[in-house]
Design a protein around this motif. Structure first.
Motif, mmCIF file in Angstrom:
data_model
loop_
_atom_site.group_PDB
_atom_site.id
_atom_site.type_symbol
_atom_site.label_atom_id
_atom_site.label_comp_id
_atom_site.label_asym_id
_atom_site.label_seq_id
_atom_site.Cartn_x
_atom_site.Cartn_y
_atom_site.Cartn_z
ATOM 1 N N ARG A 1 5.400 19.779 -13.584
ATOM 2 C CA ARG A 1 6.667 19.696 -14.238
ATOM 3 C C ARG A 1 7.971 19.464 -13.611
ATOM 4 N N ALA A 2 7.735 18.516 -12.520
ATOM 5 C CA ALA A 2 8.968 18.339 -11.821
ATOM 6 C C ALA A 2 9.194 16.744 -12.362
ATOM 7 N N VAL A 3 9.728 16.753 -13.530
ATOM 8 C CA VAL A 3 10.152 15.683 -14.131
ATOM 9 C C VAL A 3 11.109 14.690 -13.334
ATOM 10 N N VAL A 4 11.965 15.144 -12.951
ATOM 11 C CA VAL A 4 13.234 14.141 -12.051
ATOM 12 C C VAL A 4 12.507 13.655 -10.878
ATOM 13 N N SER A 5 11.651 14.361 -10.139
ATOM 14 C CA SER A 5 10.964 14.029 -9.018
ATOM 15 C C SER A 5 9.950 12.747 -9.353
ATOM 16 N N ALA A 6 9.136 13.123 -10.245
ATOM 17 C CA ALA A 6 8.114 12.255 -10.727
ATOM 18 C C ALA A 6 8.833 10.755 -11.374
ATOM 19 N N GLY A 7 9.933 10.904 -11.926
ATOM 20 C CA GLY A 7 10.635 9.897 -12.713
ATOM 21 C C GLY A 7 11.149 8.953 -11.421
ATOM 22 N N LEU A 8 11.697 9.527 -10.413
ATOM 23 C CA LEU A 8 12.318 9.004 -9.360
ATOM 24 C C LEU A 8 11.256 8.261 -8.381
ATOM 25 N N GLN A 9 9.975 9.031 -8.418
ATOM 26 C CA GLN A 9 8.887 8.543 -7.463
ATOM 27 C C GLN A 9 8.320 7.127 -7.909
ATOM 28 N N VAL A 10 8.111 7.236 -9.445
ATOM 29 C CA VAL A 10 7.872 5.961 -10.324
ATOM 30 C C VAL A 10 8.966 4.822 -9.875
ATOM 31 N N LEU A 11 10.115 5.062 -9.961
ATOM 32 C CA LEU A 11 11.113 3.986 -9.807
ATOM 33 C C LEU A 11 10.886 3.472 -8.456
ATOM 34 N N VAL A 12 10.948 4.405 -7.516
ATOM 35 C CA VAL A 12 11.037 4.090 -6.059
ATOM 36 C C VAL A 12 9.534 3.007 -5.883
ATOM 37 N N GLY A 13 8.562 3.678 -6.412
ATOM 38 C CA GLY A 13 7.229 2.852 -6.004
ATOM 39 C C GLY A 13 7.258 1.463 -6.592
ATOM 40 N N ILE A 14 7.722 1.242 -7.820
ATOM 41 C CA ILE A 14 7.823 0.160 -8.429
ATOM 42 C C ILE A 14 8.688 -0.840 -7.701
ATOM 43 N N ALA A 15 10.048 -0.218 -7.065
ATOM 44 C CA ALA A 15 10.815 -1.274 -6.498
ATOM 45 C C ALA A 15 10.167 -1.670 -5.123
ATOM 46 N N VAL A 16 9.474 -0.547 -4.503
ATOM 47 C CA VAL A 16 8.932 -1.167 -3.073
ATOM 48 C C VAL A 16 7.530 -1.998 -3.464
ATOM 49 N N ILE B 1 0.813 -1.032 -0.066
ATOM 50 C CA ILE B 1 0.078 0.081 0.271
ATOM 51 C C ILE B 1 0.751 1.306 0.037
ATOM 52 N N ALA B 2 1.797 1.356 0.801
ATOM 53 C CA ALA B 2 2.872 2.399 0.499
ATOM 54 C C ALA B 2 3.414 2.718 -0.654
ATOM 55 N N GLY B 3 3.900 1.633 -1.320
ATOM 56 C CA GLY B 3 4.181 1.473 -2.603
ATOM 57 C C GLY B 3 3.419 2.295 -3.579
ATOM 58 N N GLY B 4 2.049 1.629 -3.430
ATOM 59 C CA GLY B 4 1.021 2.249 -4.257
ATOM 60 C C GLY B 4 0.869 3.855 -4.206
ATOM 61 N N LEU B 5 0.956 4.063 -2.974
ATOM 62 C CA LEU B 5 0.881 5.573 -2.577
ATOM 63 C C LEU B 5 2.020 6.309 -3.005
ATOM 64 N N VAL B 6 3.420 5.860 -2.927
ATOM 65 C CA VAL B 6 4.506 6.375 -3.759
ATOM 66 C C VAL B 6 4.220 6.446 -5.017
ATOM 67 N N LEU B 7 3.869 5.632 -5.724
ATOM 68 C CA LEU B 7 3.413 5.638 -7.218
ATOM 69 C C LEU B 7 2.323 6.875 -7.445
ATOM 70 N N LEU B 8 1.247 7.003 -6.678
ATOM 71 C CA LEU B 8 0.229 7.723 -6.912
ATOM 72 C C LEU B 8 0.763 9.306 -6.670
ATOM 73 N N SER B 9 1.864 9.465 -5.887
ATOM 74 C CA SER B 9 2.532 10.739 -5.704
ATOM 75 C C SER B 9 3.123 11.249 -7.004
ATOM 76 N N ALA B 10 3.439 10.311 -7.858
ATOM 77 C CA ALA B 10 4.180 10.795 -8.944
ATOM 78 C C ALA B 10 3.267 11.814 -9.835
ATOM 79 N N ALA B 11 2.108 11.395 -9.990
ATOM 80 C CA ALA B 11 1.136 12.077 -10.917
ATOM 81 C C ALA B 11 1.197 13.693 -10.614
#
Length: 143
Positions: free
Chosen positions: A103-118, A87-97
């Motif tokens: 327009r924070a592309v680096v932050s959004a990309g990192l959130q997607v990578l971390v969310g998928i890893a979690v 669930i925490a990983g899903g919330l991390v993925l949702l925070s990327a949107a």
């Protein structure tokens, strides 16, 4: 240098009448330094959130209490805990949107990578716990 005929600087463009350029359209992206600082800050928050979710799962399941002097050293099933981590990983993925919309592309990309890893860690942990439970059940001799 000032042009004496127009009393304006001669090196700058003059915009009058039909010569006026159209206003800028679209939003600008976040500056790179700000985007990276935001990414690092969110990464720290992600780690804290995942650890808190794991500990919350341990506490909710009631299988284990930290610093329990009367512990019986029984097996601890962590499957429920991995659900909280997922669930925490899903919330991390949702925070990327919202980050992408800002327009924070680096932050959004990192959130997607971390969310998928979690999420991968949560699924792997749950599968490992189920395999350990199946092995334990198979090793018990029935009379």
């Amino acid at each position: 240098m000032i042009d004496p005929a127009t009393r304006q600087r001669s090196g700058l463009p003059q915009f009058r009448g039909a010569n006026v350029p159209a206003p800028r359209t679209g939003r600008r992206s976040l500056p790179a330094a700000g985007d990276m600082a935001l990414a690092v800050g969110l990464l720290v928050l992600d780690v804290v959130a995942v650890v808190a979710a794991f500990l919350l799962g341990i506490d909710v399941s009631g299988d284990w209490e930290p610093f329990d002097p009367g512990a019986d050293n029984s097996d601890v099933t962590l499957t429920l805990n991995w659900l909280y981590v997922g669930i925490a990983g899903g919330l991390v993925l949702l925070s990327a949107a919202p980050l992408y919309w800002l327009r924070a592309v680096v932050s959004a990309g990192l959130q997607v990578l971390v969310g998928i890893a979690v999420l991968i860690v949560a699924v792997s942990g749950a599968q490992y716990d189920e395999e350990q439970g199946a092995r334990t059940d198979a090793s018990v001799a029935y009379r």
